[in-house]
Write an enzyme that holds these catalytic residues in place. Structure first.
Site, PDB file in Angstrom:
ATOM      1  N   GLY A 115      33.401 -29.952  59.046  1.00 18.00           N
ATOM      2  CA  GLY A 115      34.154 -30.056  57.808  1.00 18.00           C
ATOM      3  C   GLY A 115      33.349 -30.554  56.631  1.00 18.00           C
ATOM      4  O   GLY A 115      33.433 -30.000  55.518  1.00 18.00           O
ATOM      5  N   ILE A 138      32.572 -29.690  67.604  1.00 18.61           N
ATOM      6  CA  ILE A 138      33.340 -29.769  68.852  1.00 18.61           C
ATOM      7  C   ILE A 138      34.813 -30.064  68.584  1.00 18.61           C
ATOM      8  O   ILE A 138      35.652 -29.926  69.474  1.00 18.61           O
ATOM      9  CB  ILE A 138      32.769 -30.827  69.817  1.00 18.61           C
ATOM     10  N   ASP A 139      35.161 -30.466  67.354  1.00 20.63           N
ATOM     11  CA  ASP A 139      36.537 -30.871  67.048  1.00 20.63           C
ATOM     12  C   ASP A 139      37.476 -29.694  66.838  1.00 20.63           C
ATOM     13  O   ASP A 139      38.702 -29.877  66.851  1.00 20.63           O
ATOM     14  CB  ASP A 139      36.564 -31.761  65.806  1.00 20.63           C
ATOM     15  N   MET A 181      36.703 -37.514  72.091  1.00 23.97           N
ATOM     16  CA  MET A 181      36.409 -37.484  70.662  1.00 23.97           C
ATOM     17  C   MET A 181      37.496 -36.750  69.887  1.00 23.97           C
ATOM     18  O   MET A 181      38.130 -35.833  70.399  1.00 23.97           O
ATOM     19  CB  MET A 181      35.054 -36.826  70.404  1.00 23.97           C
ATOM     20  N   GLY A 182      37.668 -37.151  68.639  1.00 22.14           N
ATOM     21  CA  GLY A 182      38.665 -36.550  67.751  1.00 22.14           C
ATOM     22  C   GLY A 182      39.350 -37.611  66.922  1.00 22.14           C
ATOM     23  O   GLY A 182      40.378 -38.144  67.332  1.00 22.14           O
ATOM     24  N   GLU A 234      40.338 -40.401  70.156  1.00 20.45           N
ATOM     25  CA  GLU A 234      39.893 -41.655  69.558  1.00 20.45           C
ATOM     26  C   GLU A 234      40.669 -42.003  68.293  1.00 20.45           C
ATOM     27  O   GLU A 234      40.695 -43.161  67.872  1.00 20.45           O
ATOM     28  CB  GLU A 234      38.388 -41.605  69.254  1.00 20.45           C
ATOM     29  N   ARG A 295      42.078 -49.016  83.630  1.00 26.40           N
ATOM     30  CA  ARG A 295      40.652 -48.955  83.293  1.00 26.40           C
ATOM     31  C   ARG A 295      40.428 -47.873  82.231  1.00 26.40           C
ATOM     32  O   ARG A 295      41.195 -46.923  82.108  1.00 26.40           O
ATOM     33  CB  ARG A 295      39.822 -48.634  84.546  1.00 26.40           C
TER      34      ARG A 295
END
Length: 377
Positions: A115, A138-139, A181-182, A234, A295
């Site tokens: 972006g 990767i998003d 991730m994100g 995230e 965990r």
């Protein structure tokens, strides 16, 4: 009769690295040299590398053997043309980039990235440069394209991680939370969570209710399921956190006006971003509510590393060669996207500054609900 020298095109990669970047560079390089009589030169380390004239020839051996390699042979960073870090200071590289562009007599500049790269490329387009881009992240959060280069690989890696954690969760009768991730969008978490069979999937687009998440896990326990897997982006955020900041905004608007109110609002936005994605806090609260050991596994940069999947190699080659063809025609000011399996040149004005978020009625969301996955709402 003198042979007309080939036109010269520059290329750089910017933002986070992503599997498939090298495949795209290879596709562009081989096509321009073999079919369109164009010379390709690379710039190391994104826009700041171009500003410092860090040039890398991209011919012959430079393109050999990179189809299957991860990362980017050009290197990358997150500097923008108008906002970069140099010796601890924020600097504007715009004029230096324009100068290097003219110095090399470039006919165009290809920018590969996510972006921020699309936004930076559009900025340079408005400054008079011939710019064309590829969506590489990767998003999968770039609008006007069905898929971005790197997304498929990262989703497979995250899904495999969830697969592997099943046995540990089952053996120890635990809740295991996998952070994917994100920060702004949940495409990666949603796709990996569905593929990996996560019991709970939490994404930024759907603020979650911690009590409903805990109840979904307890209901599994009552049905004899002695473990649960939670895939969380995230940037996922709790409803109560959003409500807290909305109350703070309302109080700010009542008490202040003008520049003072805007300054406080900016501060609230920054704090709200930091409050999102507190996976350890989520883990502590789930353990408190369910009394089950919890965990956390944070996948982090593991998702961006390694060889690209076959899908990403094909997509990168498809977009890269199409980009070379557009450049040969002098077609700039666009992002080369993929829509319904076909390559489409998308005006950068329709892409820059925009984010493709997961629609709440998306088929992936509906599918997850129908197989019993808790989405936190």
């Amino acid at each position: 009769m003198k042979t007309k020298p080939p036109r010269k095109i520059g290329i750089l990669t910017s933002g986070g690295d992503s599997p498939g970047i090298n495949a795209a560079i290879r596709g562009i390089g081989k096509a321009v040299a073999g079919h369109f009589n164009l010379q390709l030169i690379g710039f190391h380390d994104g826009f700041s590398g171009m500003a410092h004239n860090l040039v890398m020839p991209l011919e012959g051996e430079a393109l050999s053997g990179i189809l299957t390699t991860g990362g980017t042979i050009l290197g990358t960073n997150r500097d923008k043309p108008y906002s970069a870090e140099e010796e601890g200071q924020t600097v504007d590289y715009t004029e230096r980039i324009l100068q290097v562009y003219r110095q090399h007599n470039l006919d165009g500049l290809i920018c590969l990235g996510g972006g921020n790269t699309q936004e930076s490329a559009y900025y340079l387009l408005q400054k008079g440069l011939n710019v064309i881009t590829l969506p590489v992240t990767i998003d999968n959060d770039i609008p006007q394209t069905d898929m971005t280069v790197g997304f498929n690989t990262a989703m497979e890696i995250a899904a495999e991680a969830i697969d592997r954690l099943h046995s540990t969760a089952f053996s120890h009768h635990r809740i295991i939370i996998v952070e994917v991730m994100g920060r702004e969008t949940g495409w990666l978490t949603l796709g990996a969570g569905i593929a990996g069979g996560a019991d709970v999937i939490l994404i930024p687009e759907i603020p979650y209710d911690i009590h409903k998440v805990a109840e979904a896990i307890l209901e599994r326990s009552r049905r004899g399921k002695r473990f649960s897997l939670v895939a969380v982006a995230e940037g996922a955020i709790a409803k109560e956190t959003l409500q807290f900041f909305e109350h703070a905004r309302q109080a700010n608007r009542r008490l202040r006006s003008g520049n003072e109110a805007e300054a406080v609002e900016a501060g609230l936005q920054e704090i709200e971003k930091r409050s999102a994605g507190d996976t350890l806090h989520l883990a502590n609260r789930l353990q408190e509510f369910t009394r089950l050991q919890t965990r956390v596994t944070i996948l982090g940069y593991l998702q961006r590393g390694g060889a690209p999947s076959a899908f990403d190699r094909v997509l990168a080659t498809q977009l890269g060669t199409a980009c070379a063809h557009l450049v040969s025609q002098g077609h700039y000011g666009v992002m080369v996207g993929i829509q319904g399996g076909s390559v489409k040149p998308i005006p950068l004005a329709q892409v820059a500054g925009k984010v493709k978020r997961v629609p709440l009625d998306h088929s992936w969301v509906q599918g997850a609900r129908l197989v019993g996955t808790c989405l936190g709402d």
